[in-house]
Design a protein around this motif. Structure first.
Motif, PDB file in Angstrom:
ATOM      1  N   LYS A  53       0.803  -1.227   0.000  1.00 38.39           N
ATOM      2  CA  LYS A  53       0.000   0.000   0.000  1.00 38.39           C
ATOM      3  C   LYS A  53       0.835   1.276   0.000  1.00 38.39           C
ATOM      4  CE  LYS A  53      -4.086  -2.043   2.185  1.00 38.39           C
ATOM      5  NZ  LYS A  53      -5.020  -2.009   3.352  1.00 38.39           N
ATOM      6  N   LYS A  54       2.041   1.232   0.529  1.00 37.84           N
ATOM      7  CA  LYS A  54       2.824   2.469   0.615  1.00 37.84           C
ATOM      8  C   LYS A  54       3.430   2.897  -0.727  1.00 37.84           C
ATOM      9  CE  LYS A  54       7.154   0.292   2.189  1.00 37.84           C
ATOM     10  NZ  LYS A  54       8.170   0.316   3.260  1.00 37.84           N
ATOM     11  N   TYR A  55       3.263   2.065  -1.746  1.00 40.38           N
ATOM     12  CA  TYR A  55       3.786   2.395  -3.080  1.00 40.38           C
ATOM     13  C   TYR A  55       2.623   2.605  -4.060  1.00 40.38           C
ATOM     14  CZ  TYR A  55       8.080   0.462  -1.091  1.00 40.38           C
ATOM     15  OH  TYR A  55       9.162   0.196  -0.288  1.00 40.38           O
ATOM     16  N   PRO A  56       2.773   3.562  -4.990  1.00 40.87           N
ATOM     17  CA  PRO A  56       3.916   4.442  -5.172  1.00 40.87           C
ATOM     18  C   PRO A  56       3.983   5.518  -4.089  1.00 40.87           C
ATOM     19  CG  PRO A  56       2.171   5.068  -6.685  1.00 40.87           C
ATOM     20  CD  PRO A  56       1.719   3.805  -5.997  1.00 40.87           C
ATOM     21  N   ARG A  57       5.185   5.997  -3.859  1.00 42.86           N
ATOM     22  CA  ARG A  57       5.389   7.043  -2.857  1.00 42.86           C
ATOM     23  C   ARG A  57       4.951   8.406  -3.411  1.00 42.86           C
ATOM     24  NH1 ARG A  57      11.545   5.802  -2.029  1.00 42.86           N
ATOM     25  NH2 ARG A  57      11.240   5.200  -4.221  1.00 42.86           N
ATOM     26  N   LYS A  58       5.122   9.440  -2.621  1.00 45.41           N
ATOM     27  CA  LYS A  58       4.657  10.778  -2.986  1.00 45.41           C
ATOM     28  C   LYS A  58       5.323  11.268  -4.271  1.00 45.41           C
ATOM     29  CE  LYS A  58       3.590  12.199   1.766  1.00 45.41           C
ATOM     30  NZ  LYS A  58       3.881  13.166   2.845  1.00 45.41           N
ATOM     31  N   PRO A  59       4.635  12.174  -4.994  1.00 47.97           N
ATOM     32  CA  PRO A  59       5.183  12.692  -6.249  1.00 47.97           C
ATOM     33  C   PRO A  59       6.616  13.204  -6.112  1.00 47.97           C
ATOM     34  CG  PRO A  59       2.927  13.403  -6.030  1.00 47.97           C
ATOM     35  CD  PRO A  59       3.281  12.707  -4.739  1.00 47.97           C
ATOM     36  N   GLY A  60       7.456  12.754  -7.023  1.00 46.03           N
ATOM     37  CA  GLY A  60       8.858  13.155  -7.033  1.00 46.03           C
ATOM     38  C   GLY A  60       9.785  12.228  -6.267  1.00 46.03           C
ATOM     39  N   THR A  61       9.262  11.509  -5.290  1.00 47.10           N
ATOM     40  CA  THR A  61      10.097  10.633  -4.464  1.00 47.10           C
ATOM     41  C   THR A  61      10.712   9.492  -5.269  1.00 47.10           C
ATOM     42  OG1 THR A  61       8.775  11.170  -2.514  1.00 47.10           O
ATOM     43  CG2 THR A  61      10.195   9.229  -2.369  1.00 47.10           C
ATOM     44  N   PRO A  62       9.949   8.803  -6.140  1.00 47.26           N
ATOM     45  CA  PRO A  62      10.569   7.717  -6.915  1.00 47.26           C
ATOM     46  C   PRO A  62      11.776   8.192  -7.728  1.00 47.26           C
ATOM     47  CG  PRO A  62       8.201   7.556  -7.048  1.00 47.26           C
ATOM     48  CD  PRO A  62       8.489   8.864  -6.382  1.00 47.26           C
ATOM     49  N   SER A  63      11.703   9.391  -8.269  1.00 45.40           N
ATOM     50  CA  SER A  63      12.819   9.919  -9.064  1.00 45.40           C
ATOM     51  C   SER A  63      14.009  10.301  -8.196  1.00 45.40           C
ATOM     52  CB  SER A  63      12.377  11.139  -9.882  1.00 45.40           C
ATOM     53  OG  SER A  63      11.375  10.795 -10.801  1.00 45.40           O
ATOM     54  N   ARG A  64      13.715  10.887  -7.025  1.00 50.15           N
ATOM     55  CA  ARG A  64      14.812  11.322  -6.139  1.00 50.15           C
ATOM     56  C   ARG A  64      15.437  10.159  -5.413  1.00 50.15           C
ATOM     57  NH1 ARG A  64      10.935  15.154  -4.664  1.00 50.15           N
ATOM     58  NH2 ARG A  64      10.648  14.081  -2.670  1.00 50.15           N
ATOM     59  N   LYS A  65      14.597   9.190  -5.022  1.00 53.64           N
ATOM     60  CA  LYS A  65      15.086   8.052  -4.248  1.00 53.64           C
ATOM     61  C   LYS A  65      14.574   6.742  -4.827  1.00 53.64           C
ATOM     62  CE  LYS A  65      15.094  10.715   0.091  1.00 53.64           C
ATOM     63  NZ  LYS A  65      14.546  10.805   1.470  1.00 53.64           N
ATOM     64  N   PRO A  66      15.127   6.329  -5.964  1.00 54.56           N
ATOM     65  CA  PRO A  66      14.667   5.091  -6.601  1.00 54.56           C
ATOM     66  C   PRO A  66      14.852   3.891  -5.670  1.00 54.56           C
ATOM     67  CG  PRO A  66      16.111   6.320  -8.060  1.00 54.56           C
ATOM     68  CD  PRO A  66      16.226   6.972  -6.716  1.00 54.56           C
ATOM     69  N   LEU A  67      14.010   2.894  -5.848  1.00 54.74           N
ATOM     70  CA  LEU A  67      14.096   1.664  -5.050  1.00 54.74           C
ATOM     71  C   LEU A  67      15.236   0.796  -5.586  1.00 54.74           C
ATOM     72  CD1 LEU A  67      10.308   0.782  -4.709  1.00 54.74           C
ATOM     73  CD2 LEU A  67      11.824   1.629  -2.909  1.00 54.74           C
ATOM     74  N   ILE A  68      16.429   1.138  -5.144  1.00 56.75           N
ATOM     75  CA  ILE A  68      17.636   0.412  -5.557  1.00 56.75           C
ATOM     76  C   ILE A  68      18.310  -0.143  -4.324  1.00 56.75           C
ATOM     77  CG2 ILE A  68      19.894   0.574  -6.668  1.00 56.75           C
ATOM     78  CD1 ILE A  68      18.755   2.862  -8.365  1.00 56.75           C
ATOM     79  N   LYS A  69      18.549  -1.422  -4.328  1.00 57.15           N
ATOM     80  CA  LYS A  69      19.146  -2.061  -3.152  1.00 57.15           C
ATOM     81  C   LYS A  69      20.635  -1.796  -3.109  1.00 57.15           C
ATOM     82  CE  LYS A  69      18.976  -6.427  -0.643  1.00 57.15           C
ATOM     83  NZ  LYS A  69      18.482  -7.839  -0.698  1.00 57.15           N
TER      84      LYS A  69
END
Length: 241
Positions: A225-241
């Motif tokens: 449920k917490k995804y996608p995150r707030k607008p702009g967050t995926p671009s600034r902080k991609p889900l990369i391990k």
């Protein structure tokens, strides 16, 4: 690629267009070029290049999935811009139920006029950010197929697109040269968001126009449920391990 070469190239792939469909592509080209004079839709406006790099390029998806040619799938095109790939796909298969999402209202207005002039039905045009609409129950986990064409890196694209895919559905990213590198980075995001990488397919465009890579991701679990995150967050902080 002239229109005649475009029609012939599709025919060799088993896609034979009617006179109406051919006319729709001609109208599409005219509307794109005319509107582009007052609105920045594309840097590609020369006719043979539009038919090759926009129309034919969009329809590569049909070459890998016959269901897109004949079935009444629900598809969502994220960040469609001037309607690629979803409008060419819709012209070829009128049975598709298409939803187009774009963050710029001017582009949505153009697409509204285009859809009307092409006489297309069951095309839903939505102005908004994918991050917000992906949390909207009306769209979340609602589509058989979600696609995007060179909108962002694969890790970012996965968070923007996979929440829209229903369980058992598919996300197909249309990428260019660095697809393999992006895929390595994106595998954590794919797993985290309920997806499973299926395959990568490379296709060479005619006339030396370059290669295209399609990345196929199936939806095996519901997106947390917490995804996608707030607008702009995926671009600034991609889900990369």
């Amino acid at each position: 690629m002239t229109p005649e070469e475009f029609f012939e190239a599709l025919s060799t792939k088993g896609i034979d267009l009617s006179d109406t469909q051919k006319s729709q592509f001609e109208t599409y080209f005219h509307e794109l070029v005319e509107t582009n004079k007052v609105m920045n839709l594309t840097s590609i406006t020369e006719k043979e290049q539009v038919y090759l790099k926009h129309f034919y390029d969009s329809l590569i998806l049909d070459f890998f999935d016959d269901a897109l040619i004949k079935d009444d799938l629900s598809i969502c095109d994220v960040g469609s811009g001037a309607g690629f790939p979803s409008i060419p796909l819709k012209i070829v298969n009128p049975n598709l139920q298409v939803t187009i999402i774009d963050s710029l209202n001017k582009r949505i207005n153009f697409l509204n006029q285009l859809v009307d002039k092409l006489g297309l039905e069951n095309v839903n045009l939505v102005h908004g950010r994918a991050e917000e609409l992906g949390q909207n129950k009306q769209y979340r986990q609602s589509f058989d197929l979600v696609t995007a064409r060179a909108v962002a890196s694969m890790a970012v694209l996965t968070e923007l697109c996979l929440p829209f895919v229903k369980k058992g559905g598919q996300f197909i990213a249309m990428k260019a040269d660095k697809a393999s590198e992006e895929l390595v980075e994106a595998k954590f995001a794919i797993t985290t968001l309920g997806g499973k990488f299926e395959k990568q397919a490379e296709f060479e465009l005619p006339n030396g126009a370059g290669s295209r890579n399609l990345i196929f991701v199936s939806k095996t679990k519901e997106t947390p449920k917490k995804y996608p995150r707030k607008p702009g967050t995926p671009s600034r902080k991609p889900l990369i391990k």
